[in-house]
Write a protein that holds these residues in place. Structure first.
Motif, mmCIF file in Angstrom:
data_model
loop_
_atom_site.group_PDB
_atom_site.id
_atom_site.type_symbol
_atom_site.label_atom_id
_atom_site.label_comp_id
_atom_site.label_asym_id
_atom_site.label_seq_id
_atom_site.Cartn_x
_atom_site.Cartn_y
_atom_site.Cartn_z
ATOM 1 N N ALA A 151 -11.833 -9.781 1.703
ATOM 2 C CA ALA A 151 -10.461 -9.607 2.176
ATOM 3 C C ALA A 151 -9.472 -10.236 1.201
ATOM 4 C CB ALA A 151 -10.317 -10.240 3.559
ATOM 5 N N LEU A 152 -8.308 -9.624 1.070
ATOM 6 C CA LEU A 152 -7.254 -10.195 0.243
ATOM 7 C C LEU A 152 -6.815 -11.530 0.824
ATOM 8 C CD1 LEU A 152 -5.026 -7.075 -0.519
ATOM 9 C CD2 LEU A 152 -6.324 -8.401 -2.182
ATOM 10 N N ALA A 153 -6.811 -12.545 -0.020
ATOM 11 C CA ALA A 153 -6.421 -13.886 0.404
ATOM 12 C C ALA A 153 -5.171 -14.317 -0.356
ATOM 13 C CB ALA A 153 -7.568 -14.867 0.150
ATOM 14 N N ALA A 154 -4.712 -15.535 -0.046
ATOM 15 C CA ALA A 154 -3.482 -16.031 -0.669
ATOM 16 C C ALA A 154 -3.602 -16.072 -2.192
ATOM 17 C CB ALA A 154 -3.151 -17.418 -0.123
ATOM 18 N N ARG A 155 -4.778 -16.437 -2.714
ATOM 19 C CA ARG A 155 -4.948 -16.516 -4.169
ATOM 20 C C ARG A 155 -4.823 -15.145 -4.833
ATOM 21 N NH1 ARG A 155 -9.717 -17.297 -1.706
ATOM 22 N NH2 ARG A 155 -11.499 -15.946 -2.202
ATOM 23 N N HIS A 156 -5.256 -14.097 -4.116
ATOM 24 C CA HIS A 156 -5.141 -12.745 -4.660
ATOM 25 C C HIS A 156 -3.684 -12.292 -4.660
ATOM 26 C CE1 HIS A 156 -9.302 -12.766 -2.767
ATOM 27 N NE2 HIS A 156 -9.531 -12.754 -4.067
ATOM 28 N N LEU A 157 -2.981 -12.607 -3.586
ATOM 29 C CA LEU A 157 -1.562 -12.244 -3.508
ATOM 30 C C LEU A 157 -0.757 -12.998 -4.560
ATOM 31 C CD1 LEU A 157 -1.115 -12.170 0.388
ATOM 32 C CD2 LEU A 157 -1.648 -10.282 -1.161
ATOM 33 N N ALA A 158 -1.126 -14.265 -4.804
ATOM 34 C CA ALA A 158 -0.440 -15.051 -5.834
ATOM 35 C C ALA A 158 -0.657 -14.440 -7.211
ATOM 36 C CB ALA A 158 -0.928 -16.495 -5.801
ATOM 37 N N LYS A 159 -1.876 -13.928 -7.456
ATOM 38 C CA LYS A 159 -2.161 -13.292 -8.746
ATOM 39 C C LYS A 159 -1.339 -12.019 -8.908
ATOM 40 C CE LYS A 159 -4.499 -14.598 -11.325
ATOM 41 N NZ LYS A 159 -4.287 -15.401 -12.559
ATOM 42 N N LEU A 160 -1.212 -11.235 -7.853
ATOM 43 C CA LEU A 160 -0.377 -10.036 -7.911
ATOM 44 C C LEU A 160 1.078 -10.404 -8.221
ATOM 45 C CD1 LEU A 160 -1.810 -8.108 -4.840
ATOM 46 C CD2 LEU A 160 -1.991 -7.403 -7.224
ATOM 47 N N ALA A 161 1.575 -11.461 -7.573
ATOM 48 C CA ALA A 161 2.947 -11.891 -7.808
ATOM 49 C C ALA A 161 3.146 -12.377 -9.239
ATOM 50 C CB ALA A 161 3.327 -12.994 -6.821
ATOM 51 N N GLU A 162 2.115 -12.974 -9.814
ATOM 52 C CA GLU A 162 2.184 -13.464 -11.196
ATOM 53 C C GLU A 162 2.482 -12.331 -12.173
ATOM 54 O OE1 GLU A 162 -1.093 -15.370 -14.173
ATOM 55 O OE2 GLU A 162 -1.043 -16.170 -12.120
ATOM 56 N N TYR A 163 2.027 -11.127 -11.837
ATOM 57 C CA TYR A 163 2.266 -9.948 -12.672
ATOM 58 C C TYR A 163 3.414 -9.088 -12.136
ATOM 59 C CZ TYR A 163 -2.117 -10.876 -15.129
ATOM 60 O OH TYR A 163 -3.110 -11.446 -15.894
ATOM 61 N N ASN A 164 4.156 -9.604 -11.175
ATOM 62 C CA ASN A 164 5.245 -8.879 -10.512
ATOM 63 C C ASN A 164 4.732 -7.603 -9.833
ATOM 64 O OD1 ASN A 164 8.121 -8.949 -9.912
ATOM 65 N ND2 ASN A 164 8.304 -7.093 -11.145
ATOM 66 N N LEU A 165 3.555 -7.714 -9.238
ATOM 67 C CA LEU A 165 2.944 -6.585 -8.545
ATOM 68 C C LEU A 165 2.852 -6.828 -7.041
ATOM 69 C CD1 LEU A 165 0.036 -5.802 -11.050
ATOM 70 C CD2 LEU A 165 2.187 -4.543 -10.776
ATOM 71 N N GLN A 166 3.655 -7.759 -6.549
ATOM 72 C CA GLN A 166 3.609 -8.064 -5.116
ATOM 73 C C GLN A 166 4.065 -6.889 -4.256
ATOM 74 O OE1 GLN A 166 5.414 -9.614 -7.381
ATOM 75 N NE2 GLN A 166 7.582 -9.706 -6.798
ATOM 76 N N GLY A 167 4.765 -5.920 -4.866
ATOM 77 C CA GLY A 167 5.227 -4.764 -4.110
ATOM 78 C C GLY A 167 4.210 -3.646 -3.997
ATOM 79 N N VAL A 168 3.073 -3.788 -4.646
ATOM 80 C CA VAL A 168 2.034 -2.751 -4.560
ATOM 81 C C VAL A 168 1.477 -2.713 -3.144
ATOM 82 C CG1 VAL A 168 -0.256 -2.075 -5.381
ATOM 83 C CG2 VAL A 168 1.433 -2.951 -6.999
ATOM 84 N N PRO A 169 1.326 -1.536 -2.546
ATOM 85 C CA PRO A 169 0.776 -1.459 -1.176
ATOM 86 C C PRO A 169 -0.577 -2.151 -1.087
ATOM 87 C CG PRO A 169 1.639 0.672 -1.868
ATOM 88 C CD PRO A 169 1.668 -0.203 -3.086
ATOM 89 N N ARG A 170 -0.795 -2.902 -0.026
ATOM 90 C CA ARG A 170 -2.038 -3.651 0.130
ATOM 91 C C ARG A 170 -3.256 -2.732 0.169
ATOM 92 N NH1 ARG A 170 0.804 -6.600 -1.535
ATOM 93 N NH2 ARG A 170 1.691 -8.519 -0.704
ATOM 94 N N GLU A 171 -3.085 -1.522 0.696
ATOM 95 C CA GLU A 171 -4.226 -0.607 0.760
ATOM 96 C C GLU A 171 -4.640 -0.100 -0.625
ATOM 97 O OE1 GLU A 171 -0.478 1.750 1.908
ATOM 98 O OE2 GLU A 171 -1.340 -0.232 2.279
ATOM 99 N N SER A 172 -3.795 -0.345 -1.630
ATOM 100 C CA SER A 172 -4.125 0.055 -3.004
ATOM 101 C C SER A 172 -4.842 -1.048 -3.771
ATOM 102 C CB SER A 172 -2.852 0.449 -3.760
ATOM 103 O OG SER A 172 -2.208 1.524 -3.129
ATOM 104 N N CYS A 173 -5.004 -2.222 -3.137
ATOM 105 C CA CYS A 173 -5.606 -3.381 -3.805
ATOM 106 C C CYS A 173 -6.934 -3.743 -3.138
ATOM 107 C CB CYS A 173 -4.664 -4.584 -3.728
ATOM 108 S SG CYS A 173 -3.022 -4.280 -4.422
ATOM 109 N N THR A 174 -7.919 -4.060 -3.962
ATOM 110 C CA THR A 174 -9.229 -4.448 -3.459
ATOM 111 C C THR A 174 -9.671 -5.735 -4.134
ATOM 112 O OG1 THR A 174 -9.813 -2.102 -3.250
ATOM 113 C CG2 THR A 174 -11.611 -3.706 -3.105
ATOM 114 N N ALA A 175 -10.027 -6.740 -3.345
ATOM 115 C CA ALA A 175 -10.551 -7.999 -3.886
ATOM 116 C C ALA A 175 -12.070 -7.871 -4.030
ATOM 117 C CB ALA A 175 -10.195 -9.163 -2.973
ATOM 118 N N LEU A 176 -12.570 -8.203 -5.226
ATOM 119 C CA LEU A 176 -13.998 -8.035 -5.515
ATOM 120 C C LEU A 176 -14.597 -9.323 -6.050
ATOM 121 C CD1 LEU A 176 -13.759 -4.581 -7.342
ATOM 122 C CD2 LEU A 176 -14.513 -4.974 -4.979
ATOM 123 N N ARG A 177 -15.849 -9.577 -5.684
ATOM 124 C CA ARG A 177 -16.593 -10.726 -6.200
ATOM 125 C C ARG A 177 -17.857 -10.232 -6.897
ATOM 126 N NH1 ARG A 177 -16.515 -14.158 -0.570
ATOM 127 N NH2 ARG A 177 -14.370 -14.963 -0.690
#
Length: 235
Positions: free
Chosen positions: A5-31
């Motif tokens: 699941a997308l967590a705060a650290r993933h959202l922070a990484k998106l914001a670091e690249y100014n990608l916080q506006g990307v729809p959440r359904e378009s993002c996948t957290a992978l390990r």
């Protein structure tokens, strides 16, 4: 590979690249587990990945099947940006997890939308590519002007997470530009001189300061403990 699941650290990484506006359904957290391929050369890319945590190596294969290590990077960087900008759907490199690795994958359609209008993202992408060009120039100078031992020490400094070096010798020889046998002789010399110690797991760095001194003589990096904290970007 495990999806999480997308967590705060993933959202922070998106914001670091100014990608916080990307729809959440378009993002996948992978390990990924150590040794797992994140991307394989020649496979179709699903999108652009942002490294969140962990160490991975980037390599290309040679015609005889050997791997040439392009770089290692820690906790930062993009995977797939060159293919994105050159409109290639197939990966040009293989990216393999060295430690437990975590990233956020953004699908191609959403990234294409960002490329049309997201100026801060373009600026970050430009900085990533400029850093890559600089490191490529440094690597060329290193391979052209320095001895095999200096190149090997610089390579070990960059590629020994936790002070343990355990890369396949065939990959090391290809990346350093020396024969398989010569790399073995150089490693034996470093062990005899107390810089490294051979173990079942690989080669443990016993004298980081001396290894760093020899690496710096060849244009390498600081001591391994410091080098691994540097944020780098992946090809």
């Amino acid at each position: 590979m495990e999806q999480c699941a997308l967590a705060a650290r993933h959202l922070a990484k998106l914001a670091e690249y100014n990608l916080q506006g990307v729809p959440r359904e378009s993002c996948t957290a992978l390990r990924y587990r150590p040794g797992e391929a994140i991307v394989r050369e020649g496979d179709e890319l699903e999108g652009l990945a942002l490294a969140v945590k962990g160490l991975a190596k980037v390599s290309r294969s040679t015609p005889d099947g050997k791997n040439f290590i392009l770089c290692y990077y820690l906790s930062d960087g993009m995977i797939g940006e060159i293919e994105l900008l050159t409109c290639q759907r197939l990966a040009t490199t293989t990216v393999t997890a060295v430690s437990a690795f975590e990233c956020v994958l953004i699908d191609r359609a959403s990234i294409a939308e960002q490329l049309r209008e997201n100026i801060p993202f373009w600026q970050r992408l430009g900085a990533v590519l400029a850093d890559k060009l600089q490191r490529s120039s440094e690597n060329y100078a290193l391979s052209s002007l320095c001895s095999a031992q200096e190149r090997l020490c610089a390579y070990i400094c960059k590629n020994a997470p936790g002070g343990l070096f355990r890369d396949p010798i065939t990959d090391v020889a290809c990346s350093v530009g020396a024969s398989y046998r010569h790399i073995f002789r150089l490693l034996a010399d470093l062990c005899r001189e107390g810089v490294l110690q051979k173990s079942k797991q690989g080669y443990q760095i016993k004298c980081p300061a001396e290894l760093a001194r020899r690496a710096q003589a060849g244009g390498g990096t600081p001591a391994p403990g410091k080098a691994n904290k540097r944020k780098e970007t992946a090809p």
